[in-house]
Design an enzyme around this catalytic site. Structure first.
Site, short mmCIF file in Angstrom:
data_model
loop_
_atom_site.label_atom_id
_atom_site.label_comp_id
_atom_site.label_asym_id
_atom_site.label_seq_id
_atom_site.Cartn_x
_atom_site.Cartn_y
_atom_site.Cartn_z
N THR A 134 0.48 -1.23 0.12
CA THR A 134 -0.02 -0.03 -0.20
C THR A 134 0.79 1.36 -0.11
O THR A 134 1.77 1.17 0.81
CB THR A 134 -0.86 0.00 1.24
OG1 THR A 134 -1.48 1.23 1.57
CG2 THR A 134 -0.20 -0.50 2.56
N GLU A 136 0.34 3.48 1.93
CA GLU A 136 0.56 3.95 3.33
C GLU A 136 1.82 3.58 3.68
O GLU A 136 2.37 4.21 4.76
CB GLU A 136 -0.52 3.12 4.18
CG GLU A 136 -1.94 3.74 4.16
CD GLU A 136 -1.95 5.20 4.67
OE1 GLU A 136 -1.90 5.18 5.83
OE2 GLU A 136 -2.37 6.12 3.96
N LYS A 162 2.09 -3.45 7.50
CA LYS A 162 1.99 -3.52 6.16
C LYS A 162 3.63 -3.31 5.69
O LYS A 162 3.93 -4.01 4.61
CB LYS A 162 1.22 -2.80 4.98
CG LYS A 162 -0.30 -2.85 5.32
CD LYS A 162 -0.51 -3.89 4.29
CE LYS A 162 -2.20 -4.42 4.24
NZ LYS A 162 -2.51 -5.21 3.25
P1 NDP Z 1 -11.70 -4.49 2.24
O1 NDP Z 1 -11.45 -3.90 3.99
O2 NDP Z 1 -12.81 -4.12 1.43
O3 NDP Z 1 -11.64 -6.17 2.59
C1 NDP Z 1 -10.66 -6.63 3.22
C2 NDP Z 1 -11.03 -8.18 3.21
O4 NDP Z 1 -10.11 -8.78 4.27
C3 NDP Z 1 -12.53 -8.67 3.68
O5 NDP Z 1 -12.78 -9.64 2.79
C4 NDP Z 1 -12.34 -8.92 5.13
O6 NDP Z 1 -13.21 -9.84 5.57
C5 NDP Z 1 -10.76 -9.66 4.86
N1 NDP Z 1 -10.21 -9.91 6.27
C6 NDP Z 1 -9.99 -9.07 7.44
N2 NDP Z 1 -9.73 -9.63 8.21
C7 NDP Z 1 -9.34 -10.73 8.05
C8 NDP Z 1 -8.79 -12.03 8.65
N3 NDP Z 1 -8.20 -12.00 9.84
N4 NDP Z 1 -8.65 -13.32 8.01
C9 NDP Z 1 -9.40 -13.26 6.68
N5 NDP Z 1 -9.71 -12.21 6.25
C10 NDP Z 1 -9.72 -11.10 6.72
O7 NDP Z 1 -10.33 -3.91 1.72
P2 NDP Z 1 -10.03 -3.77 -0.04
O8 NDP Z 1 -10.62 -4.68 -0.70
O9 NDP Z 1 -10.14 -2.20 -0.22
O10 NDP Z 1 -8.39 -3.91 0.13
C11 NDP Z 1 -7.60 -5.18 -0.26
C12 NDP Z 1 -6.22 -5.34 0.10
O11 NDP Z 1 -5.66 -4.30 -0.41
C13 NDP Z 1 -6.17 -5.33 1.80
O12 NDP Z 1 -5.12 -5.98 2.18
C14 NDP Z 1 -5.83 -3.54 1.87
O13 NDP Z 1 -5.31 -3.29 2.98
C15 NDP Z 1 -4.97 -3.47 0.67
N6 NDP Z 1 -5.08 -1.92 -0.16
C16 NDP Z 1 -6.26 -1.32 -0.20
C17 NDP Z 1 -6.11 -0.24 -1.04
C18 NDP Z 1 -7.37 0.58 -1.45
O14 NDP Z 1 -7.31 1.82 -1.76
N7 NDP Z 1 -8.41 -0.17 -1.46
C19 NDP Z 1 -4.93 0.48 -1.47
C20 NDP Z 1 -3.76 -0.64 -1.06
C21 NDP Z 1 -3.74 -1.49 -0.51
P3 NDP Z 1 -14.78 -9.45 5.90
O15 NDP Z 1 -15.27 -9.08 4.73
O16 NDP Z 1 -15.09 -10.56 6.76
O17 NDP Z 1 -14.26 -7.94 6.92
P1 GDR Z 2 -6.80 5.77 3.71
O1 GDR Z 2 -8.45 5.92 3.48
O2 GDR Z 2 -6.50 6.13 5.29
O3 GDR Z 2 -6.25 6.58 2.91
O4 GDR Z 2 -6.58 4.18 3.53
P2 GDR Z 2 -9.47 6.58 4.05
O5 GDR Z 2 -10.53 6.75 2.96
O6 GDR Z 2 -10.03 6.08 5.48
O7 GDR Z 2 -8.95 8.12 4.27
C1 GDR Z 2 -8.65 9.01 3.50
C2 GDR Z 2 -8.21 10.43 4.23
O8 GDR Z 2 -9.21 10.91 4.34
C3 GDR Z 2 -9.29 11.62 5.68
N1 GDR Z 2 -10.57 11.82 6.12
C4 GDR Z 2 -11.41 10.72 6.56
N2 GDR Z 2 -11.12 9.53 6.46
C5 GDR Z 2 -12.42 8.50 6.85
N3 GDR Z 2 -12.15 7.14 6.79
N4 GDR Z 2 -13.51 9.10 7.57
C6 GDR Z 2 -13.46 10.41 7.57
O9 GDR Z 2 -14.43 10.92 8.26
C7 GDR Z 2 -12.33 11.27 7.17
N5 GDR Z 2 -12.27 12.86 6.97
C8 GDR Z 2 -11.20 12.91 6.43
C9 GDR Z 2 -8.37 10.69 6.35
O10 GDR Z 2 -7.76 11.15 7.30
C10 GDR Z 2 -7.24 10.37 5.14
O11 GDR Z 2 -6.36 11.35 5.14
C11 GDR Z 2 -7.06 3.42 2.39
C12 GDR Z 2 -7.22 1.94 2.89
O12 GDR Z 2 -7.99 1.31 1.65
C13 GDR Z 2 -6.08 1.40 3.05
O13 GDR Z 2 -6.28 0.07 3.38
C14 GDR Z 2 -5.09 1.42 1.73
O14 GDR Z 2 -3.94 0.83 2.08
C15 GDR Z 2 -4.86 2.99 1.57
O15 GDR Z 2 -6.14 3.52 1.31
C16 GDR Z 2 -4.05 3.44 0.25
#
Ligand code: NDP
Ligand code: GDR
Length: 363
Positions: A134, A136, A162
């Site tokens: 990520t 992050e 991560k």
């Molecule tokens: P989501 O939060 O939508 O999905 C996470 C998934 O992981 C869900 O299926 C959840 O299950 C499962 N999960 C959580 N804890 C466990 C566990 N202990 N054992 C098995 N499964 C588990 O995330 P995204 O689809 O957005 O992201 C996918 C991956 O990519 C994650 O690893 C995230 O950190 C990473 N990532 C995401 C980004 C983004 O912008 N979306 C950017 C960069 C990296 P359940 O549905 O039951 O909660």
């Molecule tokens: P992020 O996503 O932390 O970048 O992680 P998120 O959408 O939670 O926050 C993005 C930015 O928005 C600001 N923010 C808020 N965020 C949330 N959730 N709720 C609020 O009310 C709010 N107001 C402002 C946050 O402070 C932050 O700066 C996501 C996840 O998908 C991670 O798993 C992944 O690795 C990274 O993106 C890339």
């Protein structure tokens, strides 16, 4: 040639759903790991699932958890995957401050468990592994745009967990010749995005405000900047990363960044509401220019103890080596997400108008 077999952890999440769809279209046999839950948790993938008694079933779900090593070993042994996509994670940055130990167990050690399972089962030559790394990892800004060579400085328990996962993936590649790759993905969103991530919280709030189901939204830091793309593009990139001749790590990003404030303004504009900002810091408010109603307020409870202020990725390597490019602009993404939430909440509006009770989503 026999079908390729893929195993997806985190299959019930946003990316798990898009990746399942993509791999099924490509003719894979797809296996997913889902957690046992007291409620149904497969909404995002139900449309892909067929009754297991039908013919030509190529989508299978297994109960599992990344904190359970023996369960991981058994599933990998049974499935014999050609490709593992490790998407499972406690993926909410803010929540990771509340649950740092659990986050480390799942996001860091969970990744190790998968790598070890492949090694224990002597599947190093057979199985390729994608690790969901990520942006992050970059955390506190060292340079922009951020690329594969930018130093890491994570700013949350999630980012730190991560970071371990990134390095252990790389280490297993170098130590044991595993085909293990990191995709360093910048934020990617969609109508399937979890409701508490900022983009979906905004588009859901905007739709509900427009439909009269909610008065306003409470936000945290609206000046942070993110490089937002569409999840559909990013899962294509994940797949391409595993199709290379040599394992490597890649940044997937759009190369453009916008503030949360911009996202809010554009989302309201989609439903013909123009926002003007008044006040400063915690007292700042987003006001409907036409009616004077306060639609956006700041609640410091959404501030993070340490924030990632700016993410802006450089996807040049992915473009050159994978031929990967994002196809969706942030404005198109916002438009799609607002439309999807309008459709979703029109059903609630319909029920409410008919005198029925609806759930209160006012968070
Ligand atoms: P989501 O939060 O939508 O999905 C996470 C998934 O992981 C869900 O299926 C959840 O299950 C499962 N999960 C959580 N804890 C466990 C566990 N202990 N054992 C098995 N499964 C588990 O995330 P995204 O689809 O957005 O992201 C996918 C991956 O990519 C994650 O690893 C995230 O950190 C990473 N990532 C995401 C980004 C983004 O912008 N979306 C950017 C960069 C990296 P359940 O549905 O039951 O909660
Ligand atoms: P992020 O996503 O932390 O970048 O992680 P998120 O959408 O939670 O926050 C993005 C930015 O928005 C600001 N923010 C808020 N965020 C949330 N959730 N709720 C609020 O009310 C709010 N107001 C402002 C946050 O402070 C932050 O700066 C996501 C996840 O998908 C991670 O798993 C992944 O690795 C990274 O993106 C890339």
């Amino acid at each position: 040639m026999s079908k390729k077999v893929a195993l997806i952890t985190g299959v019930t999440g946003q990316d798990g759903a898009y990746l399942s769809e993509l791999l099924l279209k490509k003719g894979y046999e797809v296996h997913g790991i889902k957690r046992r839950s007291s409620l149904f948790n497969t909404d995002r993938i139900d449309h892909l699932y067929k009754d297991q008694h039908e013919s030509n079933v190529n989508y299978f779900l297994h109960f599992g958890d990344l904190t359970d090593a023996t369960n991981m070993i058994r599933i990998i042994q049974e499935v014999q995957p050609d490709e593992i996509y490790n998407l499972a994670a406690m993926s909410h940055v803010h929540v990771s401050f509340e649950m740092p130990e659990y986050t480390a167990n799942v996001d860091a050690i969970g990744t190790l468990r998968i790598l070890e399972a492949v090694r224990i089962l002597k599947m190093e030559k057979k199985t390729r592994i994608y690790q969901a790394s990520t942006s992050e990892l970059y955390g506190k800004v060292q340079e922009t745009p951020q690329s594969e060579t930018t130093p890491f400085y994570p700013r949350s328990p999630y980012g730190v967990a991560k970071l371990y996962a990134f390095w252990i993936t790389k280490n297993y590649r170098e130590a044991y010749d595993l085909f293990a790759c990191n995709g360093i993905l910048f934020n990617h969103e969609s109508p399937l995005r979890g409701e508490t991530f900022v983009t979906r919280k905004i588009t859901r709030g905007v739709a509900r405000i427009k439909l009269g189901l909610q008065k306003n939204i409470f936000m945290g830091n609206i000046d942070s900047q993110r490089d937002w793309g569409h999840a559909r593009d990013y899962v294509e990139g994940m797949w391409r990363i595993l199709q290379q001749d040599e394992p490597d790590d890649f940044v997937l990003a759009t190369g453009k960044t916008k503030t949360v404030r911009y996202f809010i303004e554009r989302a309201f504009a989609e439903v013909d509401i123009e926002i003007e900002w008044k006040g400063k810091a915690e007292d700042e408010k987003g006001i409907d220019k036409k009616t004077g109603n306060v639609l956006v307020e700041i609640d410091p409870k959404y501030y993070r103890p340490t924030e990632v202020e700016l993410l802006l990725g450089n996807p040049a390597k992915a473009k050159e080596k994978l031929g990967w490019e994002p196809t969706c602009t942030v404005d198109e993404l916002i438009s799609e997400m607002v439309k999807a939430d309008m459709d979703l909440f029109k059903r609630d509006k319909y029920l409410l108008d008919g005198g029925h009770k609806i759930m209160n989503y006012n968070e």
